[in-house]
Design a protein around this motif. Structure first.
Motif, PDB file in Angstrom:
ATOM      1  N   GLU A 188       0.837  -1.187   0.000  1.00 47.04           N
ATOM      2  CA  GLU A 188       0.000   0.000   0.000  1.00 47.04           C
ATOM      3  C   GLU A 188       0.875   1.241   0.000  1.00 47.04           C
ATOM      4  O   GLU A 188       1.977   1.242   0.521  1.00 47.04           O
ATOM      5  CB  GLU A 188      -0.924   0.010   1.226  1.00 47.04           C
ATOM      6  CG  GLU A 188      -1.931  -1.143   1.235  1.00 47.04           C
ATOM      7  CD  GLU A 188      -2.867  -1.030   2.420  1.00 47.04           C
ATOM      8  OE1 GLU A 188      -2.787  -0.012   3.147  1.00 47.04           O
ATOM      9  OE2 GLU A 188      -3.665  -1.953   2.630  1.00 47.04           O
ATOM     10  N   GLU A 189       0.332   2.306  -0.597  1.00 43.26           N
ATOM     11  CA  GLU A 189       1.076   3.558  -0.649  1.00 43.26           C
ATOM     12  C   GLU A 189       1.044   4.214   0.722  1.00 43.26           C
ATOM     13  O   GLU A 189      -0.023   4.483   1.271  1.00 43.26           O
ATOM     14  CB  GLU A 189       0.457   4.482  -1.698  1.00 43.26           C
ATOM     15  CG  GLU A 189       1.218   5.772  -1.874  1.00 43.26           C
ATOM     16  CD  GLU A 189       0.604   6.657  -2.948  1.00 43.26           C
ATOM     17  OE1 GLU A 189       1.242   7.664  -3.297  1.00 43.26           O
ATOM     18  OE2 GLU A 189      -0.502   6.348  -3.412  1.00 43.26           O
ATOM     19  N   THR A 190       2.192   4.465   1.296  1.00 43.77           N
ATOM     20  CA  THR A 190       2.267   5.114   2.602  1.00 43.77           C
ATOM     21  C   THR A 190       2.902   6.483   2.444  1.00 43.77           C
ATOM     22  O   THR A 190       3.874   6.647   1.715  1.00 43.77           O
ATOM     23  CB  THR A 190       3.106   4.276   3.586  1.00 43.77           C
ATOM     24  OG1 THR A 190       4.402   4.050   3.017  1.00 43.77           O
ATOM     25  CG2 THR A 190       2.437   2.943   3.857  1.00 43.77           C
ATOM     26  N   ILE A 191       2.324   7.460   3.108  1.00 39.26           N
ATOM     27  CA  ILE A 191       2.828   8.825   3.071  1.00 39.26           C
ATOM     28  C   ILE A 191       3.605   9.072   4.361  1.00 39.26           C
ATOM     29  O   ILE A 191       3.004   9.104   5.449  1.00 39.26           O
ATOM     30  CB  ILE A 191       1.685   9.848   2.929  1.00 39.26           C
ATOM     31  CG1 ILE A 191       0.811   9.511   1.723  1.00 39.26           C
ATOM     32  CG2 ILE A 191       2.244  11.252   2.834  1.00 39.26           C
ATOM     33  CD1 ILE A 191       1.531   9.512   0.402  1.00 39.26           C
ATOM     34  N   SER A 379      -1.309  11.214  -1.788  1.00 47.56           N
ATOM     35  CA  SER A 379      -1.481   9.872  -2.341  1.00 47.56           C
ATOM     36  C   SER A 379      -2.153   9.943  -3.709  1.00 47.56           C
ATOM     37  O   SER A 379      -2.937  10.853  -4.005  1.00 47.56           O
ATOM     38  CB  SER A 379      -2.311   9.007  -1.394  1.00 47.56           C
ATOM     39  OG  SER A 379      -3.657   9.450  -1.383  1.00 47.56           O
ATOM     40  N   THR A 380      -1.850   8.959  -4.532  1.00 51.52           N
ATOM     41  CA  THR A 380      -2.406   8.918  -5.889  1.00 51.52           C
ATOM     42  C   THR A 380      -3.918   8.792  -5.859  1.00 51.52           C
ATOM     43  O   THR A 380      -4.624   9.390  -6.694  1.00 51.52           O
ATOM     44  CB  THR A 380      -1.784   7.737  -6.668  1.00 51.52           C
ATOM     45  OG1 THR A 380      -0.363   7.890  -6.682  1.00 51.52           O
ATOM     46  CG2 THR A 380      -2.292   7.687  -8.095  1.00 51.52           C
ATOM     47  N   THR A 410      -0.453  11.707 -10.842  1.00 52.99           N
ATOM     48  CA  THR A 410       0.313  11.153  -9.724  1.00 52.99           C
ATOM     49  C   THR A 410       1.406  12.131  -9.325  1.00 52.99           C
ATOM     50  O   THR A 410       1.850  12.935 -10.149  1.00 52.99           O
ATOM     51  CB  THR A 410       0.929   9.789 -10.098  1.00 52.99           C
ATOM     52  OG1 THR A 410       1.547   9.221  -8.943  1.00 52.99           O
ATOM     53  CG2 THR A 410       1.984   9.938 -11.189  1.00 52.99           C
TER      54      THR A 410
END
Length: 471
Positions: A188-191, A379-380, A410
């Protein structure tokens, strides 16, 4: 770390030796005497030795209140703080009365001194080398700072003066705990959260005599930078480190930036080039405006340059202590900031006084907040949800009867926030619609006051270049 200062009269080659020891051209070098004015520290390496080296202004006999007198005071501070003094003379030119006078000063003020006889490669330097013994500072070390000759002898003289043990790093303790490595799930995308403990690099820029060095002295709480009523005192871009609320800050003082047409002298061109290098190395750039004459054409050009370089800008309206009708001036500054600097909407601007210290804490809060925004990542998923809404509300223009189709968006990098849009016709989207998206990003994701970059690209055709099957 061991601190070693290079001392001597003007134009004996101190900055040339400094540059050789740090391994890069940090200090400005010119045939004109008196180029260096502030103390400049650097991390030096001489064969197996590592230490801090400090370049200083040339020693001159002058009144205390004059520029030369204030430069001398800075050098005397460096002498007091150093573990060892490299007293440099020019044996090509021979000893001068100034050398004799200041050799006496160094002998009284410093406990450990190495006499460095520079330009020893020159024809006729032997006489000057013999005369150097008369200074009473021990055996001179013959070197050529320009050509790198005699560096081994200089190393041996430094070790003889200080001992080799002071340069050795202590061995790490054997029972030091090993930090556990945490492996995160990358599916998963994490910021990542903004790291408020990470050191911050900041530069102070502006027109000559805007009070940049005075501001830095106020930050540090000491007269670290040379200041005065004369314009253009600072020539080198000097970096110093300090701490604000537990956070390490490296700040660069820079030479005043004038309009290109007015920069004629070679030395000033070198100073401006040095300032531009410091600007590109910095993360946040504080632009010092003289509040008594703000928004000159050059002020606007400096802000535009910083935005084009992608740095995080903060305005500091300096000399606020000189303003009488503050309410009216503040309203005027706010209106002009919004009108004259539309390329960075929401630019943080703070009124300060380097002379009294007023507003310094507010300025640093603005610097940290701007740095946080400059490091922001979106996030995207959130980006494309937003993109769908704004394109539905205001669709891209139709060119030659064909609608431009925006597929997705993005964020490709931070520092500054940079976004990539995939569209069927990148060349047809237009600058006005790109500005619309830029302003929307600022409002939706809190990206006020920092440069935003948007790139356009056409999606790749997976079948491009493949041969058609024959039936």
């Amino acid at each position: 770390m061991v601190s070693i200062a290079i001392i001597g009269r003007p134009n004996v080659g101190k900055s040339t030796l400094f540059n050789r020891l740090v391994g890069q051209r940090l200090a400005l070098v010119d045939d004109q005497p008196g180029v260096t004015r502030d103390r400049r520290p650097g991390e030096a390496r001489l064969l197996d030795l590592e230490f801090e080296i400090v370049d200083t202004a040339g020693l001159e006999i002058a009144d205390e209140d004059s520029l030369a007198g204030r430069m001398r005071a800075q050098t005397e501070t460096a002498i007091a703080a150093a573990d060892l003094i490299l007293f440099m003379i020019d044996v090509k030119a021979g000893l001068t009365p100034t050398d004799l006078d200041f050799a006496e000063v160094v002998r009284k003020a410093a406990s450990k001194v190495v006499l460095v006889a520079n330009k020893a490669e020159a024809r006729g330097s032997d006489a000057g080398l013999l005369d150097a013994y008369s200074l009473g500072l021990g055996e001179p070390v013959a070197v050529s700072a320009e050509h790198g000759e005699g560096m081994g002898d200089l190393r041996d003289a430094i070790v003889e003066a200080l001992g080799l043990e002071v340069f050795r790093e202590p061995e790490p303790a054997e029972d030091e705990a090993v930090t556990d490595v945490v492996v995160e799930d990358e599916t998963e995308e994490t910021i990542p959260a903004y790291d408020e403990t990470k050191p911050l690099r900041m530069a102070i820029v502006g027109r000559p005599n805007a009070g940049k060095s005075t501001l830095i002295n106020r930050f540090l709480g000491e007269e670290r930078m040379l200041t005065g009523p004369e314009a253009g005192i600072t020539r080198d871009s000097i970096s110093v480190e300090w701490e604000w609320r537990g956070r390490q800050v490296k700040v660069f003082d820079t030479a005043g930036l004038r309009r290109k047409a007015r920069v004629q002298e070679k030395l000033e061109k070198l100073s401006v080039a040095d300032a531009l290098r410091a600007l590109r190395f910095a993360e946040v750039v504080v632009i010092a405006f003289d509040v008594t004459v703000p928004f000159e054409r050059q002020d606007l050009s400096i802000v535009d340059l910083i935005v084009r370089e992608g740095r995080a800008p903060v305005l500091a309206f300096n000399k606020w202590d000189l303003v009488e009708d503050r309410q009216a001036v503040l309203a005027d500054l706010k209106e002009k900031t919004e009108r004259l600097l539309p390329q960075v909407r929401g630019l943080k601007a703070v009124t300060v006084s380097g002379e009294t210290g007023e507003g310094i804490d507010r300025l640093m809060k603005a610097v940290v907040e701007t740095h946080r925004i400059w490091n922001s990542r979106v996030s995207t998923a959130r980006l494309n949800q937003w993109l769908e809404r704004v394109t539905a509300h205001h669709p891209p223009p139709a060119v030659a009867g064909r609608r431009v189709n925006i597929k997705y968006m993005t964020q490709v990098k931070t520092r500054p926030p940079t976004f990539m849009i995939s569209t069927s016709r990148p060349d047809a989207l237009g600058a006005s619609y790109t500005r619309y998206l830029t302003n929307g990003l600022r409002e939706a994701f809190g990206l006020q006051g920092v440069p935003i970059r948007i790139g356009l690209r056409k999606p790749q055709n997976p079948y491009a270049g493949k041969k058609k099957r024959s039936s």
